[in-house]
Scaffold this motif. Sequence first.
Motif, PDB file in Angstrom:
ATOM      1  N   GLU A  46      16.534   9.161   2.073  1.00 55.25           N
ATOM      2  CA  GLU A  46      16.961   8.272   3.154  1.00 55.25           C
ATOM      3  C   GLU A  46      17.073   6.837   2.654  1.00 55.25           C
ATOM      4  OE1 GLU A  46      17.805   9.160   6.250  1.00 55.25           O
ATOM      5  OE2 GLU A  46      17.465  11.275   5.747  1.00 55.25           O
ATOM      6  N   PHE A  47      16.121   6.433   1.809  1.00 53.94           N
ATOM      7  CA  PHE A  47      16.196   5.094   1.219  1.00 53.94           C
ATOM      8  C   PHE A  47      17.374   4.990   0.257  1.00 53.94           C
ATOM      9  CE2 PHE A  47      15.302   2.411  -2.488  1.00 53.94           C
ATOM     10  CZ  PHE A  47      15.114   1.173  -1.884  1.00 53.94           C
ATOM     11  N   GLU A  48      17.540   5.988  -0.600  1.00 51.94           N
ATOM     12  CA  GLU A  48      18.607   5.954  -1.593  1.00 51.94           C
ATOM     13  C   GLU A  48      19.983   5.992  -0.928  1.00 51.94           C
ATOM     14  OE1 GLU A  48      16.356   8.014  -5.396  1.00 51.94           O
ATOM     15  OE2 GLU A  48      17.405   9.304  -3.967  1.00 51.94           O
ATOM     16  N   LYS A  49      20.073   6.643   0.209  1.00 53.03           N
ATOM     17  CA  LYS A  49      21.332   6.667   0.940  1.00 53.03           C
ATOM     18  C   LYS A  49      21.694   5.271   1.442  1.00 53.03           C
ATOM     19  CE  LYS A  49      21.561  10.079   3.739  1.00 53.03           C
ATOM     20  NZ  LYS A  49      21.339  10.920   4.964  1.00 53.03           N
ATOM     21  N   ALA A  50      20.681   4.544   1.906  1.00 50.92           N
ATOM     22  CA  ALA A  50      20.908   3.179   2.395  1.00 50.92           C
ATOM     23  C   ALA A  50      21.029   2.166   1.268  1.00 50.92           C
ATOM     24  CB  ALA A  50      19.778   2.779   3.336  1.00 50.92           C
ATOM     25  N   HIS A  51      20.523   2.521   0.084  1.00 48.98           N
ATOM     26  CA  HIS A  51      20.563   1.621  -1.075  1.00 48.98           C
ATOM     27  C   HIS A  51      21.084   2.401  -2.277  1.00 48.98           C
ATOM     28  CE1 HIS A  51      17.451   0.011   1.637  1.00 48.98           C
ATOM     29  NE2 HIS A  51      17.869  -1.187   1.233  1.00 48.98           N
ATOM     30  N   ALA A 108      12.892 -10.976   6.150  1.00 46.63           N
ATOM     31  CA  ALA A 108      12.508 -11.653   7.387  1.00 46.63           C
ATOM     32  C   ALA A 108      12.066 -10.670   8.463  1.00 46.63           C
ATOM     33  CB  ALA A 108      13.672 -12.499   7.896  1.00 46.63           C
ATOM     34  N   ASP A 109      12.576  -9.430   8.436  1.00 44.71           N
ATOM     35  CA  ASP A 109      12.246  -8.456   9.476  1.00 44.71           C
ATOM     36  C   ASP A 109      11.050  -7.580   9.106  1.00 44.71           C
ATOM     37  OD1 ASP A 109      13.517  -7.170   7.421  1.00 44.71           O
ATOM     38  OD2 ASP A 109      14.803  -5.922   8.687  1.00 44.71           O
ATOM     39  N   TYR A 110      10.364  -7.895   8.011  1.00 45.32           N
ATOM     40  CA  TYR A 110       9.235  -7.074   7.580  1.00 45.32           C
ATOM     41  C   TYR A 110       8.034  -7.215   8.521  1.00 45.32           C
ATOM     42  CZ  TYR A 110       5.576  -5.013   4.695  1.00 45.32           C
ATOM     43  OH  TYR A 110       4.538  -4.241   4.241  1.00 45.32           O
ATOM     44  N   ASP A 111       7.862  -8.387   9.102  1.00 43.63           N
ATOM     45  CA  ASP A 111       6.771  -8.670  10.049  1.00 43.63           C
ATOM     46  C   ASP A 111       5.405  -8.510   9.376  1.00 43.63           C
ATOM     47  OD1 ASP A 111       5.420  -9.376  12.295  1.00 43.63           O
ATOM     48  OD2 ASP A 111       5.976  -7.628  13.487  1.00 43.63           O
ATOM     49  N   GLU A 112       5.163  -9.365   8.404  1.00 48.18           N
ATOM     50  CA  GLU A 112       3.891  -9.337   7.676  1.00 48.18           C
ATOM     51  C   GLU A 112       2.696  -9.602   8.593  1.00 48.18           C
ATOM     52  OE1 GLU A 112       1.863 -11.941   4.077  1.00 48.18           O
ATOM     53  OE2 GLU A 112       4.035 -11.579   3.999  1.00 48.18           O
ATOM     54  N   GLU A 330       9.873   0.462  10.497  1.00 43.45           N
ATOM     55  CA  GLU A 330      10.998   1.401  10.540  1.00 43.45           C
ATOM     56  C   GLU A 330      10.648   2.703   9.815  1.00 43.45           C
ATOM     57  OE1 GLU A 330      12.087  -2.368  11.766  1.00 43.45           O
ATOM     58  OE2 GLU A 330      11.220  -1.850   9.802  1.00 43.45           O
ATOM     59  N   TYR A 331       9.850   2.610   8.743  1.00 37.57           N
ATOM     60  CA  TYR A 331       9.447   3.825   8.035  1.00 37.57           C
ATOM     61  C   TYR A 331       8.547   4.677   8.929  1.00 37.57           C
ATOM     62  CZ  TYR A 331       7.381   7.019   4.679  1.00 37.57           C
ATOM     63  OH  TYR A 331       6.960   8.162   4.035  1.00 37.57           O
ATOM     64  N   LEU A 332       7.654   4.035   9.689  1.00 37.87           N
ATOM     65  CA  LEU A 332       6.816   4.773  10.629  1.00 37.87           C
ATOM     66  C   LEU A 332       7.681   5.516  11.648  1.00 37.87           C
ATOM     67  CD1 LEU A 332       3.939   2.212  11.361  1.00 37.87           C
ATOM     68  CD2 LEU A 332       4.092   3.933   9.550  1.00 37.87           C
ATOM     69  N   ASP A 333       8.736   4.852  12.120  1.00 34.45           N
ATOM     70  CA  ASP A 333       9.655   5.488  13.060  1.00 34.45           C
ATOM     71  C   ASP A 333      10.347   6.696  12.418  1.00 34.45           C
ATOM     72  OD1 ASP A 333       9.067   3.617  15.010  1.00 34.45           O
ATOM     73  OD2 ASP A 333      10.761   2.318  14.524  1.00 34.45           O
ATOM     74  N   LEU A 334      10.686   6.563  11.135  1.00 34.63           N
ATOM     75  CA  LEU A 334      11.355   7.652  10.421  1.00 34.63           C
ATOM     76  C   LEU A 334      10.435   8.869  10.305  1.00 34.63           C
ATOM     77  CD1 LEU A 334      13.699   8.799   8.728  1.00 34.63           C
ATOM     78  CD2 LEU A 334      12.704   7.643   6.729  1.00 34.63           C
ATOM     79  N   VAL A 335       9.173   8.627   9.938  1.00 36.14           N
ATOM     80  CA  VAL A 335       8.207   9.732   9.840  1.00 36.14           C
ATOM     81  C   VAL A 335       8.026  10.391  11.206  1.00 36.14           C
ATOM     82  CG1 VAL A 335       5.822  10.367   9.331  1.00 36.14           C
ATOM     83  CG2 VAL A 335       7.010   8.736   7.864  1.00 36.14           C
ATOM     84  N   ASN A 343       1.754  12.183  12.683  1.00 33.25           N
ATOM     85  CA  ASN A 343       1.763  12.252  11.222  1.00 33.25           C
ATOM     86  C   ASN A 343       2.187  10.960  10.536  1.00 33.25           C
ATOM     87  OD1 ASN A 343       1.040  15.110  10.696  1.00 33.25           O
ATOM     88  ND2 ASN A 343       2.855  15.494  11.936  1.00 33.25           N
ATOM     89  N   VAL A 344       2.385   9.880  11.285  1.00 34.59           N
ATOM     90  CA  VAL A 344       2.773   8.630  10.624  1.00 34.59           C
ATOM     91  C   VAL A 344       1.573   8.082   9.866  1.00 34.59           C
ATOM     92  CG1 VAL A 344       4.479   8.141  12.419  1.00 34.59           C
ATOM     93  CG2 VAL A 344       2.209   7.102  12.558  1.00 34.59           C
ATOM     94  N   PRO A 345       1.791   7.374   8.758  1.00 41.64           N
ATOM     95  CA  PRO A 345       0.677   6.798   7.995  1.00 41.64           C
ATOM     96  C   PRO A 345      -0.123   5.829   8.861  1.00 41.64           C
ATOM     97  CG  PRO A 345       2.696   6.739   6.708  1.00 41.64           C
ATOM     98  CD  PRO A 345       3.091   7.124   8.105  1.00 41.64           C
ATOM     99  N   PRO A 346      -1.431   6.012   8.960  1.00 39.40           N
ATOM    100  CA  PRO A 346      -2.240   5.217   9.887  1.00 39.40           C
ATOM    101  C   PRO A 346      -2.823   3.955   9.266  1.00 39.40           C
ATOM    102  CG  PRO A 346      -3.582   6.944   8.954  1.00 39.40           C
ATOM    103  CD  PRO A 346      -2.192   7.105   8.355  1.00 39.40           C
ATOM    104  N   GLY A 347      -3.346   3.101  10.133  1.00 44.67           N
ATOM    105  CA  GLY A 347      -4.267   2.054   9.725  1.00 44.67           C
ATOM    106  C   GLY A 347      -3.701   0.771   9.184  1.00 44.67           C
ATOM    107  N   THR A 348      -2.373   0.597   9.186  1.00 43.52           N
ATOM    108  CA  THR A 348      -1.832  -0.593   8.539  1.00 43.52           C
ATOM    109  C   THR A 348      -1.299  -1.635   9.510  1.00 43.52           C
ATOM    110  OG1 THR A 348       0.397   0.360   8.301  1.00 43.52           O
ATOM    111  CG2 THR A 348      -1.188   0.755   6.517  1.00 43.52           C
ATOM    112  N   ARG A 349      -0.742  -1.205  10.638  1.00 40.64           N
ATOM    113  CA  ARG A 349      -0.046  -2.129  11.529  1.00 40.64           C
ATOM    114  C   ARG A 349      -0.642  -2.136  12.933  1.00 40.64           C
ATOM    115  NH1 ARG A 349       4.463  -4.641  10.047  1.00 40.64           N
ATOM    116  NH2 ARG A 349       5.263  -4.213   7.948  1.00 40.64           N
ATOM    117  N   THR A 350      -0.857  -3.353  13.444  1.00 46.69           N
ATOM    118  CA  THR A 350      -1.401  -3.533  14.783  1.00 46.69           C
ATOM    119  C   THR A 350      -0.512  -2.884  15.829  1.00 46.69           C
ATOM    120  OG1 THR A 350      -2.429  -5.620  14.106  1.00 46.69           O
ATOM    121  CG2 THR A 350      -2.146  -5.252  16.461  1.00 46.69           C
ATOM    122  N   SER A 351       0.792  -3.002  15.656  1.00 45.16           N
ATOM    123  CA  SER A 351       1.737  -2.494  16.659  1.00 45.16           C
ATOM    124  C   SER A 351       1.621  -0.987  16.846  1.00 45.16           C
ATOM    125  CB  SER A 351       3.164  -2.863  16.276  1.00 45.16           C
ATOM    126  OG  SER A 351       3.493  -2.362  14.990  1.00 45.16           O
TER     127      SER A 351
END
Length: 440
Positions: A46-51, A108-112, A330-335, A343-351
Amino acid sequence: MKLSLTAAAAASLIACVALPASAQTTLTIGTVNNSDMIRMQKLTPEFEKAHPDIKINWVTLEENILRQRVTTDIATGGGQFDIMTIGTYEVPIWAKQGWLKPLDKLGADYDEKDLIPAIHSALSNDGKLYAAPFYAEGVLTLYRKDLFEKAGLTMPEKPTWDFIAEAAEKITDKSAGVYGICLRGKPGWGENMAFLGNMAREFGANFFDANWQPQFESEGWKKAVSLYVDLMTKYGPPGAASNGFNENLQLFGQGKCGMWMDASVAASFVTDPKQSQVPDKVGFAPAPCGTDSCPNDGFNWLWAWNLAIPNSSKKVEAAQTFIAWATSKEYLDLVAKQDGWANVPPGTRTSLYKNPEYIKAAPFAEATLNAIQHADPSPTKDKPYYGLEFAAIPEFQGIGTAVGQQMAAALSGSSTVDQALKQSQAIATREMQRGGYLKR
């Protein structure tokens, strides 16, 4: 003349056709063989398709081997990897050494600012982010609700090790292939010592005191390791000294473990019907407390697997592009789209922990966030170093692995607990003297 023009035209055409291949950037990523990273590899197209100008080459290794490979490579500037999967132990040390590139072009859209504060702080140096978290974890007690009900047991909100020992005895049924408790036994500073360091701290012990003196012969370590060996010998699975996180994950998913104290990230796998035979039978509680007075949810570990760029990489822009994708919302949304929100990777984002779809799908969400938020790796008067299950000094990796081998020997019966702790004390003291922390 026509032949020359034809040859020239053909050469020009070949050059044009070859241009995309020569312009493509290949990123080599060293990573650990856990389920979340394997899922990322499956989603890489999916990443390679976009890049289309970036190609990903994965090098997937067992945890202990990965650590050896990436540590050697970055210390020598070997340049084998453009992106490394590293933990919260390596990031502050390597950043201070100048071995990592700062992640200052994630977009800019990474939302650190959405990164959970404790995780962001653990991965930063002088206000700059040096690694991006793929998933983060604290410690949970996973247990079989059906086995507890059958044995007439109720898991306390704050379990003690005394209760865990009682429960392990009552729910063990070796004739049915059910073991009361599964704990890490495989030697390694990030395997059995991640767990045992945490367990010893629950009995008031640390790796070192405030003056860097090793504490392996302290009363806390003796209580913790004696209980650990006793529990695993009586109620654990055979061959426990060879079992790490992945092996215990498989055992629990097969219904062979009544309780398992380990990384909170395991929760999504043992509740997934595609990966577990007991998905609807799992309960969640904090890590056990060793003493009556300890704040149970404070004795925890804070860990994250992260993507970082070694200073030797010549492909920094492309590497940051991949890292931004792999650790984004966006990767969380993809998973979630591919495998469900649980099954999304946990523990990293407040949202993520404000997302009603995730909260509904993940019964372990609240317990995981609580574990992460109550894991404080800061120095205290009792210990001079950052880190909970590790001391954030370069010497710790070697010490932790050597001590882990002694603990595995005690578990397998080739050594006694006292012998293992005495040898561990000698090993650690010698290495701390060599490092200049202690006088000879």
